[in-house]
Design an enzyme around this catalytic site. Structure first.
Site, mmCIF file in Angstrom:
data_model
loop_
_atom_site.group_PDB
_atom_site.id
_atom_site.type_symbol
_atom_site.label_atom_id
_atom_site.label_comp_id
_atom_site.label_asym_id
_atom_site.label_seq_id
_atom_site.Cartn_x
_atom_site.Cartn_y
_atom_site.Cartn_z
ATOM 1 N N LYS A 6 -4.396 -6.850 3.352
ATOM 2 C CA LYS A 6 -4.388 -5.668 2.470
ATOM 3 C C LYS A 6 -5.804 -5.398 1.945
ATOM 4 O O LYS A 6 -6.213 -4.233 1.799
ATOM 5 C CB LYS A 6 -3.413 -5.888 1.300
ATOM 6 N N GLU A 23 -10.052 1.712 3.979
ATOM 7 C CA GLU A 23 -9.761 2.903 3.151
ATOM 8 C C GLU A 23 -11.061 3.427 2.501
ATOM 9 O O GLU A 23 -11.325 4.636 2.516
ATOM 10 C CB GLU A 23 -8.735 2.489 2.094
ATOM 11 N N SER A 34 0.839 -1.193 0.000
ATOM 12 C CA SER A 34 0.000 0.000 0.000
ATOM 13 C C SER A 34 0.873 1.241 0.000
ATOM 14 O O SER A 34 1.974 1.243 0.540
ATOM 15 C CB SER A 34 -0.892 0.034 1.242
ATOM 16 N N HIS A 88 -7.474 -3.647 4.600
ATOM 17 C CA HIS A 88 -6.923 -2.270 4.599
ATOM 18 C C HIS A 88 -7.707 -1.424 3.593
ATOM 19 O O HIS A 88 -8.120 -0.303 3.871
ATOM 20 C CB HIS A 88 -5.435 -2.317 4.243
ATOM 21 N N ASN A 89 -7.914 -1.979 2.409
ATOM 22 C CA ASN A 89 -8.627 -1.223 1.369
ATOM 23 C C ASN A 89 -10.094 -1.009 1.726
ATOM 24 O O ASN A 89 -10.655 0.043 1.430
ATOM 25 C CB ASN A 89 -8.499 -1.923 0.012
HETATM 26 C C1 6PG Z 1 -3.152 1.430 -1.655
HETATM 27 C C2 6PG Z 1 -4.412 1.637 -2.459
HETATM 28 C C3 6PG Z 1 -4.287 0.984 -3.790
HETATM 29 C C4 6PG Z 1 -5.253 1.493 -4.828
HETATM 30 C C5 6PG Z 1 -6.623 0.962 -4.659
HETATM 31 C C6 6PG Z 1 -7.683 1.907 -5.110
HETATM 32 O O1 6PG Z 1 -3.279 0.913 -0.564
HETATM 33 O O2 6PG Z 1 -2.088 1.811 -2.137
HETATM 34 O O3 6PG Z 1 -5.503 1.066 -1.796
HETATM 35 O O4 6PG Z 1 -4.341 -0.386 -3.567
HETATM 36 O O5 6PG Z 1 -5.214 2.847 -4.940
HETATM 37 O O6 6PG Z 1 -6.690 -0.185 -5.466
HETATM 38 O O7 6PG Z 1 -8.835 1.206 -5.156
HETATM 39 P P1 6PG Z 1 -10.130 1.673 -5.887
HETATM 40 O O8 6PG Z 1 -9.756 1.974 -7.311
HETATM 41 O O9 6PG Z 1 -11.039 0.514 -5.753
HETATM 42 O O10 6PG Z 1 -10.584 2.905 -5.160
#
Ligand code: 6PG
Length: 493
Positions: free
Chosen positions: A193, A200, A121, A196-197
């Site tokens: 991860k 996010e 990430s 984590h997303n």
């Molecule tokens: C990270 C981000 C990375 C990416 C996501 C965005 O941790 O660096 O999460 O993995 O920016 O895939 O996801 P979306 O396009 O679904 O918002």
């Protein structure tokens, strides 16, 4: 990502050989290395084929893949096999792969090479100057990769929990705690991860809801909201996502000079990791509703045409929120609402990892996971230091909401949290993630939920049975609803 990770490795003293099907990408890395390096010798060797790549690497090889998740990973793996990769070579997948794909790949490539996964990430800047890395797989492979990941990872000051940042080319941060830790068997790292997303998604949606309320309910300009976020960034809400939200809100459109945010189309994209988190939460029965609401909020945003029509046909109240409380008071309420909702979103993410770990037989160390999210990654925030402490104090903590620090925080802020959501609801401004977080909190602290009536309903129409609060839970009962005496029977299975 691949280019930046290569240069990060080079800055940390590694000589890297790289290959891409698109030769111009390799040429770009090599020329960037020529510009950046202070050594006479190139630090990066550009290769023109998989065979040349293997020839330029020391055996046993460690090959890091930076390719999109899905089919491209297997495509590269097959080419590496054809090029002569060996059983003790390690292939590390760093994409946003679905965790079950990683499990299958480890088994599929066994004997051909060691498939190891490391979820990353931090986006492009993270890859260049220090990402957060979530490695998992063969423990022997980890002994060969550990020092590499520790070198390139973001670093944290262990006393403050704050990132030690340097964005200077050729000067990587060498002190502090590296944001990487061995997560567990293959798949575990990509699962962590994925969560984590999911967090996010929730974190972003919560910030967007606060913005929406300030914009529509308080009639604040993007600039004013940016300043509010900058103020919030000095306290408990300090995070990368708040920081970049202020930057986005401050940005003017290069074409018209208006606030860019007012011109960006309000349809959110998604690549799938939030959806996977929501699906997994449903599958393992973990109540991650704020994360799931954040995914739904993105889906609903994509119905732009319908929303435009509905906005003309469906009525709602006056959105102004200053009839009862002053603007300053509402802003303070929103701050507290965002903070409490954020605590719930993280509580849901950690609860999900806990339930999934039990289901899949992983031993996840939540203090370590919180630690490696303190810098480098997208959800980095001061608040992760408090989560680290919560799990250091009690590694078996069932829910973050039960940690004494967070109990105290929510007690302190919850009346404003409720007030903000109530006022937004009365004003007709949607805040699905914030209100789902509050429902999560209220449901979690509720001794008796209406699931008692629900069990009665299920038993009525489907003889699905119920347990009694005054008898051992394992005993199942049923009422003969259609008989005149409605007798209760004990159900034997
Ligand atoms: C990270 C981000 C990375 C990416 C996501 C965005 O941790 O660096 O999460 O993995 O920016 O895939 O996801 P979306 O396009 O679904 O918002």
């Amino acid at each position: 990502m691949g280019k930046n990770l290569t240069l990060n490795l080079a800055d940390n003293g590694y000589k890297v050989a790289c290959f891409d099907l698109d030769q111009s990408k390799i040429d770009a890395i090599v020329s960037q290395d020529d510009v950046e390096r202070k050594t006479p010798e190139p630090r990066v060797v550009g290769c023109r084929s998989y065979t040349e790549l293997l020839k330029n690497l020391k055996a046993p090889h460690t090959i890091i893949l930076s390719v999109p998740a899905g089919e491209p990973v297997d495509h590269v793996c097959h080419h590496l096999i054809d090029a002569g990769v060996q059983a003790d070579d390690i292939v590390v997948d760093t994409g946003n792969s679905l965790w079950t794909d990683s499990v299958q790949r480890e088994a599929k490539y066994k004997g051909k090479f060691i498939f190891f996964s490391t979820a990353i990430s931090g986006g492009e800047v993270g890859a260049r100057f220090g990402p957060s890395l979530m490695p998992s797989g063969d423990p022997y492979a980890w002994t060969r990769i550990e020092s590499i990941w520790q070198a390139v990872a973001a670093k944290v000051d262990p006393n403050t929990g704050l990132p030690i940042e340097s964005y200077e080319v050729g000067k990587p941060v060498t002190e502090g705690e590296p944001c990487t830790t061995y997560i567990g068997p293959v798949g575990a790292g990509h699962y962590v991860k994925m969560v984590h997303n999911g967090i996010e998604y929730a974190d972003m949606q919560l910030i967007c809801e606060a913005y929406h309320i300030m914009r529509n309910g308080l009639d604040m300009s993007p600039k004013e909201i940016a300043q509010t976020y900058r103020d919030w960034n000095k306290g408990e809400l300090n995070s990368y996502l708040i920081e970049i939200s202020a930057e986005v809100l401050d940005q003017l459109d290069p074409e018209t000079g208006a606030a860019l945010v007012d011109i960006i189309m309000d349809k959110a994209g998604q690549k799938g990791t939030g959806l996977w988190t929501a699906v997994s939460a449903l599958q393992v029965g973990s109540p991650a509703q704020t994360i799931t609401q954040a995914v739904f909020a993105r889906s609903l945003s994509s119905f732009k045409k319908e929303r435009v029509i509905a906005s003309q046909k469906l009525s709602g109240p006056d959105p102004s929120m200053t009839h009862v409380d002053s603007k300053e008071t509402v802003i303070k309420q929103l701050h507290d609402a965002l903070y409490c909702s954020k605590i719930c979103a993280y509580a849901q993410g950690f609860q999900l990892m806990d339930i999934a770990a039990k289901e899949h037989g992983w031993k996840l160390d939540f203090a370590e996971i919180a630690k490696i999210w303190r810098a480098g990654c997208i959800i980095r925030a001061i608040f992760l230091q408090s989560i680290t402490k919560a799990y250091e104090n009690d590694e078996h903590l069932e829910n973050l909401l039960l940690d004494p620090f967070f109990i105290d925080q929510i007690n302190k802020y919850q009346s404003n949290w409720r007030r903000a959501i109530a006022s937004a609801t009365i004003a007709g401004i949607p805040c699905p993630a914030m209100s789902s977080a509050l429902s999560y909190y209220d449901s979690y602290r509720c001794e008796v939920l209406p699931a008692n009536l629900l069990q009665g309903q299920r038993d009525f129409f489907g003889a699905h049975t119920y347990s009694r609060t005054d008898k051992p839970e394992s005993k199942k009962y049923h009422i003969e609803w259609n008989s005149s005496d409605r007798a209760q029977v004990i159900v034997k299975r």
